[in-house]
Scaffold this motif. Structure first.
Motif, PDB file in Angstrom:
ATOM      1  N   GLY A  25       0.783  -1.229   0.000  1.00 55.81           N
ATOM      2  CA  GLY A  25       0.000   0.000   0.000  1.00 55.81           C
ATOM      3  C   GLY A  25       0.819   1.285   0.000  1.00 55.81           C
ATOM      4  O   GLY A  25       0.474   2.241  -0.686  1.00 55.81           O
ATOM      5  N   VAL A  28       2.149   1.814  -3.538  1.00 50.29           N
ATOM      6  CA  VAL A  28       1.087   2.111  -4.498  1.00 50.29           C
ATOM      7  C   VAL A  28       0.573   3.530  -4.268  1.00 50.29           C
ATOM      8  O   VAL A  28       0.344   4.286  -5.215  1.00 50.29           O
ATOM      9  CB  VAL A  28      -0.052   1.071  -4.398  1.00 50.29           C
ATOM     10  CG1 VAL A  28      -1.221   1.463  -5.285  1.00 50.29           C
ATOM     11  CG2 VAL A  28       0.461  -0.314  -4.794  1.00 50.29           C
ATOM     12  N   TYR A 421       0.373 -11.555  -5.489  1.00 52.64           N
ATOM     13  CA  TYR A 421      -0.405 -10.311  -5.511  1.00 52.64           C
ATOM     14  C   TYR A 421       0.506  -9.153  -5.912  1.00 52.64           C
ATOM     15  O   TYR A 421       1.488  -8.867  -5.255  1.00 52.64           O
ATOM     16  CB  TYR A 421      -0.981 -10.086  -4.111  1.00 52.64           C
ATOM     17  CG  TYR A 421      -1.829  -8.852  -3.927  1.00 52.64           C
ATOM     18  CD1 TYR A 421      -2.766  -8.451  -4.882  1.00 52.64           C
ATOM     19  CD2 TYR A 421      -1.717  -8.103  -2.769  1.00 52.64           C
ATOM     20  CE1 TYR A 421      -3.561  -7.334  -4.675  1.00 52.64           C
ATOM     21  CE2 TYR A 421      -2.511  -6.988  -2.546  1.00 52.64           C
ATOM     22  CZ  TYR A 421      -3.431  -6.603  -3.504  1.00 52.64           C
ATOM     23  OH  TYR A 421      -4.208  -5.503  -3.290  1.00 52.64           O
ATOM     24  N   ASP A 422       0.184  -8.509  -7.024  1.00 50.72           N
ATOM     25  CA  ASP A 422       0.935  -7.326  -7.454  1.00 50.72           C
ATOM     26  C   ASP A 422      -0.059  -6.331  -8.058  1.00 50.72           C
ATOM     27  O   ASP A 422      -1.278  -6.512  -7.922  1.00 50.72           O
ATOM     28  CB  ASP A 422       2.058  -7.707  -8.431  1.00 50.72           C
ATOM     29  CG  ASP A 422       1.547  -8.365  -9.702  1.00 50.72           C
ATOM     30  OD1 ASP A 422       0.314  -8.398  -9.927  1.00 50.72           O
ATOM     31  OD2 ASP A 422       2.376  -8.859 -10.491  1.00 50.72           O
ATOM     32  N   MET A 423       0.429  -5.303  -8.722  1.00 44.22           N
ATOM     33  CA  MET A 423      -0.494  -4.283  -9.232  1.00 44.22           C
ATOM     34  C   MET A 423      -1.463  -4.849 -10.261  1.00 44.22           C
ATOM     35  O   MET A 423      -2.646  -4.502 -10.280  1.00 44.22           O
ATOM     36  CB  MET A 423       0.287  -3.119  -9.854  1.00 44.22           C
ATOM     37  CG  MET A 423       0.951  -2.211  -8.845  1.00 44.22           C
ATOM     38  SD  MET A 423       1.939  -0.945  -9.680  1.00 44.22           S
ATOM     39  CE  MET A 423       0.672   0.243 -10.122  1.00 44.22           C
ATOM     40  N   SER A 450      -7.127  -0.475  -1.306  1.00 41.79           N
ATOM     41  CA  SER A 450      -7.650  -1.376  -2.339  1.00 41.79           C
ATOM     42  C   SER A 450      -9.169  -1.212  -2.484  1.00 41.79           C
ATOM     43  O   SER A 450      -9.703  -1.337  -3.590  1.00 41.79           O
ATOM     44  CB  SER A 450      -7.281  -2.828  -2.040  1.00 41.79           C
ATOM     45  OG  SER A 450      -7.794  -3.233  -0.799  1.00 41.79           O
ATOM     46  N   LYS A 453      -9.988   1.317  -5.009  1.00 43.94           N
ATOM     47  CA  LYS A 453      -9.879   0.800  -6.382  1.00 43.94           C
ATOM     48  C   LYS A 453     -11.176   0.092  -6.747  1.00 43.94           C
ATOM     49  O   LYS A 453     -11.699   0.258  -7.854  1.00 43.94           O
ATOM     50  CB  LYS A 453      -8.705  -0.181  -6.492  1.00 43.94           C
ATOM     51  CG  LYS A 453      -7.354   0.416  -6.132  1.00 43.94           C
ATOM     52  CD  LYS A 453      -6.277  -0.684  -5.993  1.00 43.94           C
ATOM     53  CE  LYS A 453      -5.033  -0.146  -5.311  1.00 43.94           C
ATOM     54  NZ  LYS A 453      -4.126  -1.230  -4.862  1.00 43.94           N
TER      55      LYS A 453
HETATM   56  C1  PLP Z   1      -3.656  -1.257  -3.614  1.00 45.43           C
HETATM   57  C2  PLP Z   1      -2.647  -2.278  -3.272  1.00 45.43           C
HETATM   58  C3  PLP Z   1      -2.280  -2.473  -1.933  1.00 45.43           C
HETATM   59  C4  PLP Z   1      -2.876  -1.690  -0.795  1.00 45.43           C
HETATM   60  O1  PLP Z   1      -4.177  -2.158  -0.490  1.00 45.43           O
HETATM   61  P1  PLP Z   1      -4.717  -2.134   1.011  1.00 45.43           P
HETATM   62  O2  PLP Z   1      -6.180  -2.168   0.876  1.00 45.43           O
HETATM   63  O3  PLP Z   1      -4.250  -0.830   1.595  1.00 45.43           O
HETATM   64  O4  PLP Z   1      -4.146  -3.297   1.700  1.00 45.43           O
HETATM   65  C5  PLP Z   1      -1.321  -3.428  -1.653  1.00 45.43           C
HETATM   66  N1  PLP Z   1      -0.746  -4.160  -2.629  1.00 45.43           N
HETATM   67  C6  PLP Z   1      -1.085  -4.007  -3.925  1.00 45.43           C
HETATM   68  C7  PLP Z   1      -0.410  -4.853  -4.956  1.00 45.43           C
HETATM   69  C8  PLP Z   1      -2.040  -3.062  -4.296  1.00 45.43           C
HETATM   70  O5  PLP Z   1      -2.362  -2.913  -5.596  1.00 45.43           O
END
Ligand code: PLP
Length: 559
Positions: A25, A28, A421-423, A450, A453
């Motif tokens: 986070g 990002v 888990y990535d973007m 997240s 998003k």
């Molecule tokens: C957006 C994002 C996060 C942060 O999300 P949280 O809801 O704050 O945990 C972490 N990792 C990735 C890959 C993201 O895209």
């Protein structure tokens, strides 16, 4: 170049998936912030480290054990190597630093240069070449080396690159706070002069989350850089990067309104404001929704507040855009796991760092009840990395994977865990799920992004009232809450059972009935996630707040 006024320092920056210099986070947020500054044509330069091996690539074994490998990427593909090198004195010897530049281009062509510092030079000893190799790797000694390169190396590099008119140094989290030592040396060791130039954002609501170093280690590594009065400005017994940053900043903020309160409680001697986080709208809006907004809300990229008008988009078009994105996620699940998720079933997504406070396994508190409520009616998709040394975090992943396997084998419930888990996976999940689950221990989620998003893709949040969701949740309108309102500002012992009970209750009585029996209601909630959440929780709104509250120096009072 001379017009640039603000330097933004961050230990991690996530601009694109093929520049893997981030863990989660914080990175990002930094990347999204710089994208919005570029769109808004703000006079900003950014500094971070290059991490030739990234954070790590995650594989999950059949038994749910996280395996880590090094990322492999080539900065030369996306950045240019700059000429100047700067010399640091670390542990009483020279360490050379060079820099790469990535140009973050905004909507109207404005460029925010992002400087990636690199110690991988033949002039350096092997152990110093490794300083910028991997994010959050190694011990406290590696950590302080990285923070010296970021803070002191970054300030020196900006000077070498000709950024001479900087009015503001923004420390995004305490990692960069050693830059204040470099500024002290430049400004006749006058605290007040440094304070006029620095601002700070804290991201951590728990005391253990703040970097601290023994003064012995500080003395050994920083030597001559250590100001004589370091214990006055950074803490008596150990050097605390947050205390240092707070002491040397003219302005400080937390990342959601609640987090501001929690931070003021944790550091009562300081004035700490709050600027709630956002996400970069154009980055996190999936293609089908981009097309929809282009049709009904022209200009939304430059001014995401316009997304407030999303409630005028016809239900059928919102739903069909969502179905396009949901199909992409379900196809990915099938490709990666072999599991076939039916498109008509309510699909709940959960992805975040596998830190224990995020309680990735809360859903499985009462398996029998979960199965009774969800069998044939809901399916779940998980993802998340645990820090390589976070043993309890890895245990959470193992538990989820094994429970998923058991439920699948017994034909009770579809649950999958997706690797790495990535973007890119984040974008797929937050657009393709039907509801976005978040259930951290209050008040430990400073903000969370997240869910923002998800809101950009008309995916309603289903979350514990913590971080941004305290501000974003209108029950049954933008999504649903889990558990009681967050009245506390201190760390408390949350009741896992009570939160889990509420989670089941809402799934059974709110989400599932609305999803299957009241489609107009569900579409209304989807549209309000965009209209009421995405229009507010975006980095354009956030960056304007930073420009106004943080980056504009207050006029000095005349006596
Ligand atoms: C957006 C994002 C996060 C942060 O999300 P949280 O809801 O704050 O945990 C972490 N990792 C990735 C890959 C993201 O895209």
């Amino acid at each position: 170049m001379s017009k640039i006024e603000t330097a933004y320092f961050s230990m991690e920056i996530a601009l694109r998936n093929d520049i893997p210099t981030f863990s989660g986070g914080l990175g990002v947020l930094a990347g999204d912030t710089l994208k919005s500054f570029a769109d808004l044509a703000a006079p900003v330069v950014a500094v971070t480290l290059i991490y030739n091996n990234g954070y790590f690539v995650q594989n999950i074994s059949k038994d749910g054990v996280q395996e880590e490998s090094l990322a492999d990427w080539d900065p030369a593909r996306t950045m240019k190597l700059l000429g100047p090198k700067v010399e640091l004195c670390i542990e009483n010897h020279s360490v050379w630093v060079r820099a790469w530049q990535y140009d973050q281009k905004g909507l109207t062509g404005h460029i925010v240069p992002v400087i990636f510092l690199d110690t991988n030079l033949v002039e350096n000893y092997p152990e110093d070449r490794a300083i910028t190799q991997q994010l959050y790797s190694g011990d406290n000694s590696m950590r302080i080396h990285q923070e010296v390169v970021l803070g002191i190396g970054g300030a020196k590099m900006l000077e070498a690159l000709g950024y001479r008119d900087l009015k503001t140094y923004h420390m995004n989290e305490g990692h960069a706070a050693f830059l204040t030592f470099e500024l002290l040396a430049r400004l006749d060791w006058k605290d007040e002069a440094v304070r006029r130039r620095c601002v700070f954002t804290t991201h951590t609501p728990v005391p253990a989350g703040h970097d601290e170093f023994d003064y012995e280690l500080v003395q050994r590594v920083l030597g001559v850089y250590t100001p004589w009065h370091v214990r006055d400005i950074a803490g008596r017994d150990r050097l605390n990067m947050t205390v240092l940053a707070l002491n040397m900043s003219r302005y400080a903020n937390g990342v959601a309104q609640k987090h501001g309160e929690v931070s003021r409680r944790m550091f009562p001697d300081f004035d700490i404001d709050a600027i709630t986080n956002g996400v970069h709208s154009a980055t996190w809006t999936a293609p089908a929704f981009q097309a929809l907004y282009d049709k009904y809300i022209p200009g939304w990229r430059a001014d995401p507040e316009k997304l407030a008008a999303a409630d005028k988009i016809p239900d059928a078009e919102i739903v069909s855009a969502h179905n396009v994105e949901k199909a992409k996620l379900l196809a990915y699940i099938q490709e990666k796991t072999g599991e076939v998720f039916a498109p008509e079933i309510l699909t709940v997504g959960f992805a975040r760092r596998a830190a224990t406070y995020k309680r990735g396994d809360l859903l499985f508190t009462d398996l029998e009840r979960l199965v009774n409520i969800c069998r044939g009616k809901a399916q779940f998709v998980f993802a998340g990395k645990a820090h390589p040394r976070d043993i309890p975090g890895k245990e959470v992943i193992r538990r989820i994977v094994n429970i998923a396997k058991k439920l699948r084998l017994e034909n009770k419930l579809k649950v999958v865990f997706l690797e790495n888990y990535d973007m890119a996976l984040g974008a797929l999940l937050t657009a393709g799920a039907d509801a976005w689950l978040n259930n951290p221990v209050r008040p430990r989620e400073a903000s969370g992004t997240s869910g923002m998003k998800a809101a950009h893709n008309a995916v309603p949040n289903f979350s514990v009232l913590d971080g941004w969701w305290i501000e974003g949740c209108v029950e049954g309108v933008t999504g649903w809450s889990i558990g009681p309102p967050a009245t506390e500002n201190d760390l408390i012992e949350n009741s896992n059972d009570a939160d889990a009970r509420d989670l089941y209750e809402k799934l059974e009585k709110a989400l599932i009935p609305a999803y299957y029996n009241d489609r107009p209601r569900w579409a209304y909630i989807m549209k309000n996630a965009v209209a009421k959440n995405a229009s507010v929780f975006n980095t354009h709104r956030m960056c304007k707040e930073y420009l106004r509250k943080s980056y504009t120096p207050k006029p000095v009072a005349v006596a």
